[in-house]
Design a protein around this motif. Structure first.
Motif, PDB file in Angstrom:
ATOM      1  N   SER A 111     -29.160  29.393   6.304  1.00 16.07           N
ATOM      2  CA  SER A 111     -28.574  28.306   7.080  1.00 16.07           C
ATOM      3  C   SER A 111     -28.336  28.735   8.524  1.00 16.07           C
ATOM      4  N   GLY A 112     -28.209  30.037   8.751  1.00 20.38           N
ATOM      5  CA  GLY A 112     -28.012  30.552  10.094  1.00 20.38           C
ATOM      6  C   GLY A 112     -29.294  30.817  10.855  1.00 20.38           C
ATOM      7  N   GLY A 113     -30.435  30.669  10.161  1.00 14.13           N
ATOM      8  CA  GLY A 113     -31.717  30.813  10.842  1.00 14.13           C
ATOM      9  C   GLY A 113     -32.427  32.132  10.629  1.00 14.13           C
ATOM     10  N   SER A 114     -31.873  33.028   9.842  1.00 16.80           N
ATOM     11  CA  SER A 114     -32.559  34.291   9.559  1.00 16.80           C
ATOM     12  C   SER A 114     -33.737  34.025   8.628  1.00 16.80           C
ATOM     13  N   THR A 115     -34.872  34.649   8.945  1.00 15.82           N
ATOM     14  CA  THR A 115     -36.095  34.372   8.200  1.00 15.82           C
ATOM     15  C   THR A 115     -36.659  35.626   7.543  1.00 15.82           C
ATOM     16  N   LYS A 116     -37.472  35.396   6.537  1.00 12.75           N
ATOM     17  CA  LYS A 116     -38.171  36.467   5.832  1.00 12.75           C
ATOM     18  C   LYS A 116     -39.537  35.932   5.439  1.00 12.75           C
ATOM     19  N   ARG A 163     -36.041  25.157  10.069  1.00 16.99           N
ATOM     20  CA  ARG A 163     -35.270  24.120   9.384  1.00 16.99           C
ATOM     21  C   ARG A 163     -34.491  23.304  10.388  1.00 16.99           C
ATOM     22  N   ASP A 164     -34.229  22.072   9.987  1.00 12.36           N
ATOM     23  CA  ASP A 164     -33.381  21.165  10.764  1.00 12.36           C
ATOM     24  C   ASP A 164     -32.198  20.856   9.864  1.00 12.36           C
ATOM     25  N   ASN A 165     -31.077  21.503  10.124  1.00 14.93           N
ATOM     26  CA  ASN A 165     -29.917  21.338   9.249  1.00 14.93           C
ATOM     27  C   ASN A 165     -29.378  19.909   9.271  1.00 14.93           C
ATOM     28  N   ALA A 166     -29.501  19.232  10.385  1.00 13.19           N
ATOM     29  CA  ALA A 166     -29.015  17.857  10.480  1.00 13.19           C
ATOM     30  C   ALA A 166     -29.824  16.917   9.575  1.00 13.19           C
ATOM     31  N   LYS A 167     -31.085  17.273   9.361  1.00  8.74           N
ATOM     32  CA  LYS A 167     -31.955  16.455   8.524  1.00  8.74           C
ATOM     33  C   LYS A 167     -32.136  17.032   7.123  1.00  8.74           C
ATOM     34  N   ASN A 168     -31.491  18.171   6.855  1.00  8.44           N
ATOM     35  CA  ASN A 168     -31.635  18.838   5.552  1.00  8.44           C
ATOM     36  C   ASN A 168     -33.098  19.050   5.197  1.00  8.44           C
ATOM     37  N   THR A 169     -33.853  19.491   6.179  1.00 10.94           N
ATOM     38  CA  THR A 169     -35.298  19.625   6.027  1.00 10.94           C
ATOM     39  C   THR A 169     -35.741  21.021   6.440  1.00 10.94           C
ATOM     40  N   VAL A 170     -36.679  21.555   5.671  1.00 12.71           N
ATOM     41  CA  VAL A 170     -37.285  22.829   6.000  1.00 12.71           C
ATOM     42  C   VAL A 170     -38.779  22.598   6.228  1.00 12.71           C
ATOM     43  N   TYR A 171     -39.334  23.345   7.168  1.00 15.97           N
ATOM     44  CA  TYR A 171     -40.737  23.195   7.545  1.00 15.97           C
ATOM     45  C   TYR A 171     -41.476  24.521   7.367  1.00 15.97           C
ATOM     46  N   LEU A 172     -42.771  24.415   7.170  1.00 19.97           N
ATOM     47  CA  LEU A 172     -43.615  25.600   7.155  1.00 19.97           C
ATOM     48  C   LEU A 172     -44.853  25.293   7.980  1.00 19.97           C
ATOM     49  N   GLN A 173     -44.924  25.881   9.159  1.00 23.37           N
ATOM     50  CA  GLN A 173     -46.093  25.744  10.006  1.00 23.37           C
ATOM     51  C   GLN A 173     -47.083  26.835   9.620  1.00 23.37           C
ATOM     52  N   MET A 174     -48.259  26.414   9.202  1.00 24.99           N
ATOM     53  CA  MET A 174     -49.264  27.363   8.720  1.00 24.99           C
ATOM     54  C   MET A 174     -50.477  27.313   9.644  1.00 24.99           C
ATOM     55  N   ASN A 175     -50.711  28.406  10.352  1.00 26.62           N
ATOM     56  CA  ASN A 175     -51.840  28.511  11.264  1.00 26.62           C
ATOM     57  C   ASN A 175     -52.855  29.525  10.735  1.00 26.62           C
ATOM     58  N   SER A 176     -54.050  29.457  11.268  1.00 27.36           N
ATOM     59  CA  SER A 176     -55.118  30.398  10.879  1.00 27.36           C
ATOM     60  C   SER A 176     -55.226  30.509   9.368  1.00 27.36           C
ATOM     61  N   LEU A 177     -55.298  29.364   8.724  1.00 29.16           N
ATOM     62  CA  LEU A 177     -55.331  29.348   7.258  1.00 29.16           C
ATOM     63  C   LEU A 177     -56.578  30.017   6.716  1.00 29.16           C
ATOM     64  N   LYS A 209     -47.339  36.915   7.629  1.00 31.34           N
ATOM     65  CA  LYS A 209     -46.656  37.271   8.884  1.00 31.34           C
ATOM     66  C   LYS A 209     -47.602  37.099  10.072  1.00 31.34           C
ATOM     67  N   GLY A 210     -47.096  36.460  11.105  1.00 29.37           N
ATOM     68  CA  GLY A 210     -47.911  36.216  12.285  1.00 29.37           C
ATOM     69  C   GLY A 210     -48.743  34.953  12.212  1.00 29.37           C
ATOM     70  N   ARG A 211     -48.852  34.364  11.025  1.00 33.43           N
ATOM     71  CA  ARG A 211     -49.635  33.124  10.875  1.00 33.43           C
ATOM     72  C   ARG A 211     -48.748  31.932  10.502  1.00 33.43           C
ATOM     73  N   PHE A 212     -47.736  32.163   9.671  1.00 35.40           N
ATOM     74  CA  PHE A 212     -46.851  31.096   9.208  1.00 35.40           C
ATOM     75  C   PHE A 212     -45.492  31.218   9.890  1.00 35.40           C
ATOM     76  N   THR A 213     -44.867  30.078  10.118  1.00 36.61           N
ATOM     77  CA  THR A 213     -43.524  30.045  10.685  1.00 36.61           C
ATOM     78  C   THR A 213     -42.671  29.071   9.893  1.00 36.61           C
ATOM     79  N   ILE A 214     -41.556  29.565   9.395  1.00 35.08           N
ATOM     80  CA  ILE A 214     -40.606  28.703   8.690  1.00 35.08           C
ATOM     81  C   ILE A 214     -39.490  28.308   9.645  1.00 35.08           C
TER      82      ILE A 214
END
Length: 121
Positions: A53-58, A71-85, A64-69
């Motif tokens: 909830s504080g934004g720490s990622t794993k 979240r928008d806490n106000a929208k209770n939503t988590v995202y996964l941006q996946m590049n170079s699939l 690593k280096g291709r995906f980015t997680i």
């Protein structure tokens, strides 16, 4: 009851990008960690990435280096941006959330139904 609904999966070619979303809805007090897992045919479900909830990622090493997680806490939503699939990213992607349903310090783990990501070579 708490529901997680994923969206954004699809069929892409190697090197392209996709963005997955997972929205939590229902009655709850707060959400702690949220994450993305994936399961390929014949393999076990594995962690892709998670975020507190504080934004720490794993991240799992292969993304690593291709995906980015994020979240928008106000929208209770988590995202996964996946590049170079890559074709080896093909799997059903599931989100989960550690939900605190009341003011009591007790968390329950919820899962979405999954969204298919297919990467062709």
């Amino acid at each position: 009851q708490v529901q997680l609904v994923e969206s954004g999966g699809g069929l892409v070619q190697a090197g392209e990008s996709l963005r997955l979303s997972c929205a939590a809805s229902g009655n709850f007090f707060s959400i702690n960690a949220m994450g993305w897992y994936r399961q390929a045919p014949g393999k076990q479900r594995e962690l892709v990435a998670d975020v507190t909830s504080g934004g720490s990622t794993k991240y799992e090493d292969s993304v690593k280096g291709r995906f980015t997680i994020s979240r928008d806490n106000a929208k209770n939503t988590v995202y996964l941006q996946m590049n170079s699939l890559k074709p080896e990213d093909t799997a059903v992607y599931y989100c989960n959330a550690n939900v605190r349903r009341t003011i009591l310090p007790i968390e329950d783990l919820y899962w979405g139904l999954g969204t298919q990501v297919t990467v062709s070579s």
